[in-house]
Scaffold this motif. Structure first.
Motif, mmCIF file in Angstrom:
data_model
loop_
_atom_site.group_PDB
_atom_site.id
_atom_site.type_symbol
_atom_site.label_atom_id
_atom_site.label_comp_id
_atom_site.label_asym_id
_atom_site.label_seq_id
_atom_site.Cartn_x
_atom_site.Cartn_y
_atom_site.Cartn_z
ATOM 1 N N PHE A 269 93.151 43.037 70.074
ATOM 2 C CA PHE A 269 93.090 42.645 71.478
ATOM 3 C C PHE A 269 91.873 41.765 71.787
ATOM 4 C CE2 PHE A 269 95.240 46.789 71.104
ATOM 5 C CZ PHE A 269 96.520 46.387 71.453
ATOM 6 N N THR A 270 91.703 40.730 70.973
ATOM 7 C CA THR A 270 90.653 39.723 71.152
ATOM 8 C C THR A 270 89.281 40.376 71.278
ATOM 9 O OG1 THR A 270 92.315 38.426 72.370
ATOM 10 C CG2 THR A 270 90.087 37.545 72.313
ATOM 11 N N SER A 271 88.886 41.086 70.243
ATOM 12 C CA SER A 271 87.569 41.724 70.187
ATOM 13 C C SER A 271 86.696 41.043 69.149
ATOM 14 C CB SER A 271 87.735 43.212 69.863
ATOM 15 O OG SER A 271 88.516 43.856 70.838
ATOM 16 N N PHE A 272 86.795 39.723 69.076
ATOM 17 C CA PHE A 272 86.068 38.943 68.079
ATOM 18 C C PHE A 272 85.696 37.609 68.715
ATOM 19 C CE2 PHE A 272 85.628 36.268 64.276
ATOM 20 C CZ PHE A 272 84.882 37.102 63.460
ATOM 21 N N GLY A 273 84.682 36.946 68.140
ATOM 22 C CA GLY A 273 84.310 35.616 68.621
ATOM 23 C C GLY A 273 83.408 35.601 69.821
ATOM 24 N N TYR A 274 82.714 36.716 70.094
ATOM 25 C CA TYR A 274 81.847 36.806 71.271
ATOM 26 C C TYR A 274 80.454 36.244 71.041
ATOM 27 C CZ TYR A 274 85.212 40.366 72.976
ATOM 28 O OH TYR A 274 86.327 41.049 73.384
ATOM 29 N N PHE A 275 80.056 36.081 69.790
ATOM 30 C CA PHE A 275 78.651 35.815 69.478
ATOM 31 C C PHE A 275 78.277 34.360 69.731
ATOM 32 C CE2 PHE A 275 79.963 39.152 66.282
ATOM 33 C CZ PHE A 275 79.535 40.204 67.071
ATOM 34 N N GLU A 276 77.020 34.169 70.124
ATOM 35 C CA GLU A 276 76.531 32.836 70.457
ATOM 36 C C GLU A 276 76.438 31.951 69.224
ATOM 37 O OE1 GLU A 276 75.454 29.889 73.069
ATOM 38 O OE2 GLU A 276 76.064 31.939 73.575
ATOM 39 N N HIS A 277 76.077 32.540 68.094
ATOM 40 C CA HIS A 277 75.884 31.775 66.866
ATOM 41 C C HIS A 277 77.069 31.993 65.940
ATOM 42 C CE1 HIS A 277 71.847 30.990 68.271
ATOM 43 N NE2 HIS A 277 71.678 32.288 68.433
ATOM 44 N N GLU A 278 77.690 30.916 65.531
ATOM 45 C CA GLU A 278 78.938 31.010 64.791
ATOM 46 C C GLU A 278 78.778 31.749 63.468
ATOM 47 O OE1 GLU A 278 82.827 28.223 63.943
ATOM 48 O OE2 GLU A 278 80.910 27.264 64.359
ATOM 49 N N ALA A 279 77.627 31.613 62.824
ATOM 50 C CA ALA A 279 77.406 32.294 61.547
ATOM 51 C C ALA A 279 77.547 33.807 61.678
ATOM 52 C CB ALA A 279 76.027 31.944 61.000
ATOM 53 N N GLU A 280 77.300 34.334 62.871
ATOM 54 C CA GLU A 280 77.400 35.780 63.078
ATOM 55 C C GLU A 280 78.843 36.263 62.935
ATOM 56 O OE1 GLU A 280 74.022 37.127 66.117
ATOM 57 O OE2 GLU A 280 75.201 35.447 66.879
ATOM 58 N N ASN A 281 79.803 35.395 63.222
ATOM 59 C CA ASN A 281 81.207 35.770 63.033
ATOM 60 C C ASN A 281 81.486 36.051 61.562
ATOM 61 O OD1 ASN A 281 81.819 35.392 65.779
ATOM 62 N ND2 ASN A 281 82.230 33.216 65.463
ATOM 63 N N LEU B 247 88.301 29.639 68.665
ATOM 64 C CA LEU B 247 88.484 29.536 67.219
ATOM 65 C C LEU B 247 89.907 29.112 66.873
ATOM 66 C CD1 LEU B 247 86.590 32.788 66.187
ATOM 67 C CD2 LEU B 247 85.793 30.429 65.905
ATOM 68 N N SER B 248 90.022 28.076 66.087
ATOM 69 C CA SER B 248 91.323 27.606 65.621
ATOM 70 C C SER B 248 91.741 28.387 64.383
ATOM 71 C CB SER B 248 91.251 26.123 65.266
ATOM 72 O OG SER B 248 90.378 25.925 64.156
ATOM 73 N N ARG B 249 93.008 28.266 64.041
ATOM 74 C CA ARG B 249 93.495 28.871 62.804
ATOM 75 C C ARG B 249 92.694 28.359 61.610
ATOM 76 N NH1 ARG B 249 99.665 28.329 60.315
ATOM 77 N NH2 ARG B 249 99.119 28.912 58.181
ATOM 78 N N GLU B 250 92.417 27.068 61.587
ATOM 79 C CA GLU B 250 91.711 26.475 60.455
ATOM 80 C C GLU B 250 90.297 27.044 60.325
ATOM 81 O OE1 GLU B 250 95.157 24.296 61.511
ATOM 82 O OE2 GLU B 250 93.404 24.772 62.779
ATOM 83 N N ARG B 251 89.643 27.248 61.461
ATOM 84 C CA ARG B 251 88.286 27.782 61.397
ATOM 85 C C ARG B 251 88.299 29.244 60.944
ATOM 86 N NH1 ARG B 251 83.934 26.736 65.987
ATOM 87 N NH2 ARG B 251 85.783 26.123 67.147
ATOM 88 N N PHE B 252 89.275 29.991 61.417
ATOM 89 C CA PHE B 252 89.409 31.363 60.935
ATOM 90 C C PHE B 252 89.603 31.382 59.417
ATOM 91 C CE2 PHE B 252 90.347 33.324 65.174
ATOM 92 C CZ PHE B 252 89.585 34.473 65.002
ATOM 93 N N GLU B 253 90.425 30.485 58.912
ATOM 94 C CA GLU B 253 90.684 30.470 57.474
ATOM 95 C C GLU B 253 89.412 30.159 56.685
ATOM 96 O OE1 GLU B 253 94.027 27.871 56.885
ATOM 97 O OE2 GLU B 253 95.451 29.348 57.646
ATOM 98 N N GLU B 254 88.539 29.325 57.252
ATOM 99 C CA GLU B 254 87.238 29.086 56.618
ATOM 100 C C GLU B 254 86.402 30.376 56.607
ATOM 101 O OE1 GLU B 254 85.352 25.928 58.721
ATOM 102 O OE2 GLU B 254 86.886 24.438 58.189
ATOM 103 N N TYR B 255 86.403 31.099 57.731
ATOM 104 C CA TYR B 255 85.688 32.374 57.798
ATOM 105 C C TYR B 255 86.198 33.334 56.723
ATOM 106 C CZ TYR B 255 83.997 31.391 62.625
ATOM 107 O OH TYR B 255 83.402 30.880 63.748
ATOM 108 N N PHE B 256 87.525 33.435 56.615
ATOM 109 C CA PHE B 256 88.105 34.405 55.691
ATOM 110 C C PHE B 256 87.696 34.087 54.252
ATOM 111 C CE2 PHE B 256 91.806 34.575 58.926
ATOM 112 C CZ PHE B 256 91.067 35.415 59.750
ATOM 113 N N GLN B 257 87.679 32.810 53.931
ATOM 114 C CA GLN B 257 87.278 32.414 52.585
ATOM 115 C C GLN B 257 85.827 32.808 52.320
ATOM 116 O OE1 GLN B 257 87.741 28.225 51.777
ATOM 117 N NE2 GLN B 257 87.681 28.513 49.570
ATOM 118 N N LEU B 258 84.967 32.575 53.300
ATOM 119 C CA LEU B 258 83.553 32.921 53.162
ATOM 120 C C LEU B 258 83.344 34.431 53.060
ATOM 121 C CD1 LEU B 258 82.067 30.394 55.739
ATOM 122 C CD2 LEU B 258 81.720 30.335 53.260
#
Length: 246
Positions: free
Chosen positions: A114-126, A204-215
């Protein structure tokens, strides 16, 4: 990392007006979604589940009622204090910032709903948050990230809305700013004082999420598009529900 006092969610989620504004959320729909999700994931009866950002624990409680050992964690001390009155041997609640390592695992499933992600100011924190959650997954375990379909959400933003709940009238202003979908919330509290809060979710786009998942060392197994678990379609799906494997 910014001090917690400077972050919007650390104050708004602990406010009684947050719960007042959203008191009419459709929990029957949420239970139906969770029931479908469990049937889709088919955890073993002995599975351990983590509800990451569990709020007041309503969904963790439902998962526990289905027979699983469930841990719910959330940054809001007030929400966890409420949830703990329902804790038992197979249902646990902890105050926890997902940017910090999780000492409660290992888990077979991690659910962030239920959209409990992506709140942080700095993207690296995601990425840090995802890595911490992934570290507590058993090999072969699964993680579910339920997020809005960002493109559709931005296109359908209702800029201004007024909502009255009981004696409180909330004035909502939604807009897109600096890579965040922002909802400004203004109202007079019960003492007549003007109050202003905001909610900020990174677009966050699908593509950006996929980058996160890889990392984070996670493999994308599938993307579902709504709470009926239909396949994701970029142009029409209201949600992006990522099912990931470790």
């Amino acid at each position: 990392m910014l001090p917690a006092a400077a972050e919007w969610f650390s104050t708004w989620f602990d406010s009684p007006y947050y719960h007042r504004l959203y008191q009419d959320r459709d929990y029957a729909e949420a239970r139906d979604f969770l029931s479908r999700l469990l049937a889709h994931l088919h955890p073993k009866p002995t599975a351990r589940l983590l509800d990451l950002a569990c709020g007041k624990g309503r969904h963790a409680m439902y998962l526990s009622e289905q027979g699983y050992d469930v841990t719910g964690v959330d940054l809001s001390a007030q929400s966890i204090a409420h949830a703990r009155q329902f804790a038992h041997r197979h249902l646990h609640f902890q105050v926890h910032d997902m940017r910090e390592p999780l000492p409660y695992g290992p888990f077979d499933f991690v659910l962030n709903l239920f959209t409990s992600f992506g709140y942080f100011e700095h993207e690296a924190e995601n990425v840090v948050a995802l890595r911490n959650a992934a570290a507590e997954l058993r090999p072969g375990g699964k993680m579910v990230i339920d997020f809005l379909n960002t493109e559709q959400t931005i296109q359908a933003l209702v800029a201004h809305e007024t909502k009255t709940v009981g004696e409180t009238t909330f004035h909502l202003h939604r807009h897109f700013h600096n890579d965040f979908i922002v909802k400004e919330i203004s109202f007079r509290d019960d003492q007549g004082e003007e109050q202003h809060f905001e909610e900020r979710v990174r677009a966050l786009s699908r593509e950006r999420f996929e980058e996160y998942f890889q990392l984070a060392g996670l493999r994308l197994a599938e993307i579902l598009g709504d709470y009926h678990l239909r396949p994701f379609e970029q142009a029409t799906s209201p949600r992006m529900i990522f099912v990931l494997k470790k």
